[in-house]
Scaffold this active site. Structure first.
Site, mmCIF file in Angstrom:
data_model
loop_
_atom_site.group_PDB
_atom_site.id
_atom_site.type_symbol
_atom_site.label_atom_id
_atom_site.label_comp_id
_atom_site.label_asym_id
_atom_site.label_seq_id
_atom_site.Cartn_x
_atom_site.Cartn_y
_atom_site.Cartn_z
ATOM 1 C CG ASP A 108 -2.212 1.032 0.932
ATOM 2 O OD1 ASP A 108 -2.346 1.525 -0.158
ATOM 3 O OD2 ASP A 108 -2.808 1.184 2.128
ATOM 4 C CG ASP A 292 -6.447 -5.252 2.562
ATOM 5 O OD1 ASP A 292 -6.873 -4.773 1.604
ATOM 6 O OD2 ASP A 292 -6.058 -4.695 3.502
ATOM 7 C CB CYS A 346 -11.647 -26.934 9.331
ATOM 8 S SG CYS A 346 -10.292 -25.518 8.969
ATOM 9 C CB CYS A 348 -6.424 -25.239 8.858
ATOM 10 S SG CYS A 348 -6.831 -25.308 10.625
ATOM 11 C CB CYS A 351 -9.260 -28.045 12.153
ATOM 12 S SG CYS A 351 -9.894 -26.644 12.786
ATOM 13 C CG HIS A 377 -9.388 -22.033 12.667
ATOM 14 N ND1 HIS A 377 -10.128 -23.235 11.789
ATOM 15 C CD2 HIS A 377 -10.557 -21.446 12.750
ATOM 16 C CE1 HIS A 377 -11.238 -23.314 11.978
ATOM 17 N NE2 HIS A 377 -11.708 -21.703 12.377
HETATM 18 ZN ZN LIG Z 1 -9.213 -25.200 11.011
#
Ligand SMILES: [Zn+2]
Length: 398
Positions: A108, A292, A346, A348, A351, A377
């Site tokens: 930016d 963002d 999930c 990720c 998880c 997460h």
């Molecule tokens: Zn997760």
């Protein structure tokens, strides 16, 4: 300012920025765009995690890759001018090398920070030339103008750089919005001129320059600003201002005003959108490609973990769950002995490997490990929402 040119090879990188439409949703303005940058491709919709100060607290580049992030907002101009300073960044080979992030990056121009700081007139003053502020530690006076912002962004070396703008405050009314817009337009032309003289970063690859539509909550000003930015014929178009991402109903309305004017082949970026997963779904439905927000990592650190999934509804999606506000507050004692992950399906790293009970314990202990796992997460949930939107637009539900 003169800075040492590092001898970084650019032969492995392409030297282009291109964006093209891949597919449109059959009945909504939602779409998939492919963006080619010198550091690789991005398929939109894409959420950009924010490394304003050249890092995301508690997250490494590997963590970001783990969350399926394709592009980040890295090293904001204002913060980089303050610390570590342009000499360090140029000596260490630019922001990609400095952060060890080898994928696409946007930075930016410093306009937003100037806006925040100018609320305190003692720290920062804005005039027609630009913004003038004191270095927070050394007290040295720094002048941020369209020219110095572009010069700094060439040293930072992001794939996408932004025209220097004045972020429009909402409380000032039409007169303030008009003045900020007119100043933004003048600065846009100066930014373009500075960029056109040498469109490359200090490290030899071509950078894309995006312009920013201002105009507050005023339809005629937004349309006027969109027309001005389009005439400048830059590589992409951003929609900025204090209201964007803060008031989502107004954000959607503003997008609807300007979208019919925007060309199909240019990337559209709403700055500061992504307080929660539903916000991404809402702006993509309106035809936005990238966004963002600092909220997913900030929420994670404060114990608020996104919980829910995108559900098909009327040919589009809605983020739903059985939890209040679609988040789970990990500090609650009900999670102390809970063996399940934050979210069962999930994918990720957090998880797949850790229980709510363990995260609850880490949070109570104020462990740094908690923040890292929680941020992974929340960012992963945002990226997964983007993935599901892409699959739906492609007609290939996962
Ligand atoms: Zn997760």
């Amino acid at each position: 300012m003169r800075f040492r040119q590092t001898k970084k090879k650019v032969s492995t990188m392409s030297n282009i920025f291109q964006s093209e439409l891949v597919k449109k949703h059959p009945s909504l303005p939602a779409r998939i765009m492919k963006m080619d940058t010198p550091h690789g491709d991005v398929l939109t919709p894409a959420f950009m995690p924010v490394a304003t100060r050249a890092f995301i607290n508690f997250m490494t580049p590997n963590d970001l890759i783990e969350t399926e992030s394709q592009i980040i907002l890295g090293g904001n101009t204002y913060h980089m001018l303050c610390s570590p300073g342009m000499e360090t960044i140029s000596t260490l080979g630019g922001m990609h090398k400095f952060m060890n992030w080898n994928k696409p990056m946007l930075t930016d121009s410093g306009g937003f920070q100037v806006f925040s700081l100018s609320k305190n007139g003692k720290i920062c003053k804005i005039d027609s030339q630009g913004a003038h502020f004191k270095h927070p530690n050394t007290g040295k006076l720094i002048h941020l103008t369209p020219e110095t912002s572009i010069e700094a962004q060439k040293i930072i070396g992001a794939d996408i750089i932004m025209a220097f703008d004045e972020c429009t405050p909402e409380l000032g009314g039409r007169e303030v919005a008009l003045a900020a817009m007119e100043r933004t337009h003048r600065w846009l032309l100066q930014s373009k001129e500075a960029h056109t003289k040498n469109p490359n970063s200090l490290y030899g690859f071509k950078q894309a320059l995006f312009g920013i539509i201002q105009g507050g909550s005023h339809r005629d000003l937004r349309e006027m600003s969109a027309e001005f930015v389009l005439q400048a014929d830059l590589d992409g178009i951003a929609i900025g201002g204090e209201i964007i991402g803060f008031d989502m109903a107004k954000t959607s309305e503003i997008i609807d005003w300007v979208r019919p004017m925007l060309p199909e082949n240019k990337i559209r970026y709403t700055m500061g959108v992504g307080l929660n997963p539903q916000d991404l779904i809402d702006v993509v439905a309106k035809g936005i490609d990238i966004f963002d927000c600092v909220a997913p990592t900030r929420n994670a650190r404060h114990g608020s973990l996104y919980y829910g999934k995108p559900i098909l509804k009327d040919n589009w999606l809605t983020f739903e769950s059985d939890q209040d506000k679609n988040h789970l507050l990990i500090k609650k004692s009900i999670y102390a002995n809970d063996d399940s992950p934050i979210m069962e399906d999930c994918e990720c790293h957090t998880c797949k490997n850790f229980s709510r009970g363990y995260l609850h314990f880490l949070f109570k202990e104020k462990s740094v490990a908690y923040s890292q796992l929680a941020c992974v997460h929340n960012i992963h949930v945002m990226q997964n929402v983007c993935l599901v939107m892409r699959e739906l637009i492609l007609g290939e539900p996962g």
